[in-house]
Design a protein around this motif. Structure first.
Motif, mmCIF file in Angstrom:
data_model
loop_
_atom_site.group_PDB
_atom_site.id
_atom_site.type_symbol
_atom_site.label_atom_id
_atom_site.label_comp_id
_atom_site.label_asym_id
_atom_site.label_seq_id
_atom_site.Cartn_x
_atom_site.Cartn_y
_atom_site.Cartn_z
ATOM 1 N N LYS A 195 -5.555 7.984 1.342
ATOM 2 C CA LYS A 195 -4.200 7.783 1.822
ATOM 3 C C LYS A 195 -4.159 6.490 2.600
ATOM 4 O O LYS A 195 -4.998 6.243 3.456
ATOM 5 N N SER A 196 -3.174 5.671 2.295
ATOM 6 C CA SER A 196 -3.024 4.440 3.058
ATOM 7 C C SER A 196 -2.483 4.793 4.440
ATOM 8 O O SER A 196 -1.992 5.894 4.673
ATOM 9 N N SER B 68 0.159 3.908 5.822
ATOM 10 C CA SER B 68 1.588 4.225 5.781
ATOM 11 C C SER B 68 1.857 5.642 5.297
ATOM 12 O O SER B 68 2.920 6.182 5.538
ATOM 13 N N GLN B 69 0.885 6.258 4.626
ATOM 14 C CA GLN B 69 1.104 7.591 4.077
ATOM 15 C C GLN B 69 0.493 8.689 4.939
ATOM 16 O O GLN B 69 0.659 9.859 4.644
ATOM 17 N N SER C 150 -9.723 4.307 -9.298
ATOM 18 C CA SER C 150 -8.383 4.795 -9.611
ATOM 19 C C SER C 150 -8.459 6.076 -10.426
ATOM 20 O O SER C 150 -9.330 6.227 -11.273
ATOM 21 N N GLN D 142 6.665 9.062 -4.310
ATOM 22 C CA GLN D 142 6.161 7.718 -4.603
ATOM 23 C C GLN D 142 6.835 7.130 -5.842
ATOM 24 O O GLN D 142 7.109 5.930 -5.891
ATOM 25 N N GLN E 202 10.263 5.959 -4.840
ATOM 26 C CA GLN E 202 10.183 4.715 -4.078
ATOM 27 C C GLN E 202 9.954 3.515 -4.997
ATOM 28 O O GLN E 202 10.329 2.392 -4.663
ATOM 29 N N ALA E 203 9.344 3.782 -6.157
ATOM 30 C CA ALA E 203 9.123 2.705 -7.137
ATOM 31 C C ALA E 203 10.325 2.537 -8.062
ATOM 32 O O ALA E 203 10.302 1.696 -8.961
ATOM 33 N N GLU F 3 -4.348 4.852 -6.694
ATOM 34 C CA GLU F 3 -5.329 3.810 -6.411
ATOM 35 C C GLU F 3 -6.173 4.179 -5.196
ATOM 36 O O GLU F 3 -5.786 5.038 -4.403
ATOM 37 N N ASN G 266 -6.527 2.809 -2.444
ATOM 38 C CA ASN G 266 -5.845 2.620 -1.159
ATOM 39 C C ASN G 266 -4.704 3.609 -0.957
ATOM 40 O O ASN G 266 -3.953 3.514 0.014
ATOM 41 N N GLN H 164 -2.064 3.985 -2.877
ATOM 42 C CA GLN H 164 -0.816 3.552 -3.500
ATOM 43 C C GLN H 164 -0.778 4.011 -4.964
ATOM 44 O O GLN H 164 -1.805 4.335 -5.552
ATOM 45 N N LEU H 165 0.425 4.003 -5.528
ATOM 46 C CA LEU H 165 0.622 4.435 -6.910
ATOM 47 C C LEU H 165 0.762 3.225 -7.817
ATOM 48 O O LEU H 165 1.556 2.320 -7.545
#
Length: 197
Positions: free
Chosen positions: A26-27, A29-30, A90, A117, A120-121, A135, A137, A139-140
């Motif tokens: 999880k980054s 931000s998450q 990944s 996610q 958000q994209a 990923e 980090n 992220q998706l």
């Protein structure tokens, strides 16, 4: 210099790394409030056995921790297996519009969080996604189905060329075009670019 402090520092940073490696991807931000509190607590606990004996030990321990981080990053640049060890790889969470529930469960990622996610994209439907990856980090990454992809400049030029319009010629790029998602699905390990060795 106290060798015991150095060994304690190396031991604790390694133990801390291994524990946090199991936390998941999880980054920052998450991270939830609970995750943040736990990570801060782990960091405080990891440093305690090292720094109880004064400021010099604290400085030495900090230096060892930073040296560990720099070494890990350099090894990740040189060796693919070290990159996998330190950062992970990944994971495919959507394939051909279908959720990969086993992977989601293994990653401890709920469908609701994945949908968040995707929204958000700017993706409205899971069926529009050809491949989505979680990923290292947190992220998706995603590749849309061909019918859901926006029109690119190259496709527009091809369409206009078919209609008889001509464009000035461009020098083609020397970089090879590779599909990054196929690389993950086939389990291939990309070779590091020469300039990073």
């Amino acid at each position: 210099m106290d060798l015991e402090v150095i060994w304690r520092s190396l031991l604790m940073v390694t133990v801390g790394f291994l524990f946090l490696r199991f936390v998941g991807r999880k980054s920052v931000s998450q991270m939830t409030i609970a995750t943040t509190v736990v990570l801060i607590s782990v960091g405080s606990i990891v440093i305690q056995p090292v720094v109880n004996n004064g400021i010099i030990n604290t400085i030495i321990a900090t230096g060892v921790f930073i040296l560990f981080l720099i070494t890990a990053e350099l090894l990740s640049l040189k060796f693919n297996f070290m990159e996998k060890l330190f950062t992970g790889k990944s994971k495919v969470v959507i394939s051909n519009g279908n959720l990969q529930l086993k992977t989601l469960k293994k990653m401890r990622l709920t469908v609701d969080k994945l949908e968040m996610q995707l929204r958000q994209a700017g993706i409205k439907n899971i069926s529009d996604v050809k491949t989505a990856t979680l990923e290292p980090n947190g992220q998706l990454g995603y590749e849309l189905q061909s019918d859901a992809e926006p029109l690119t400049v190259g496709e527009f030029k091809n369409l206009m060329t078919q209609l008889g319009y001509t464009f000035p010629t461009q020098i083609p790029s020397s970089s090879p075009r590779t599909n990054l998602f196929e690389e993950i699905q086939q389990g291939h390990t990309p070779s590091n670019p020469e300039q990073l060795h």
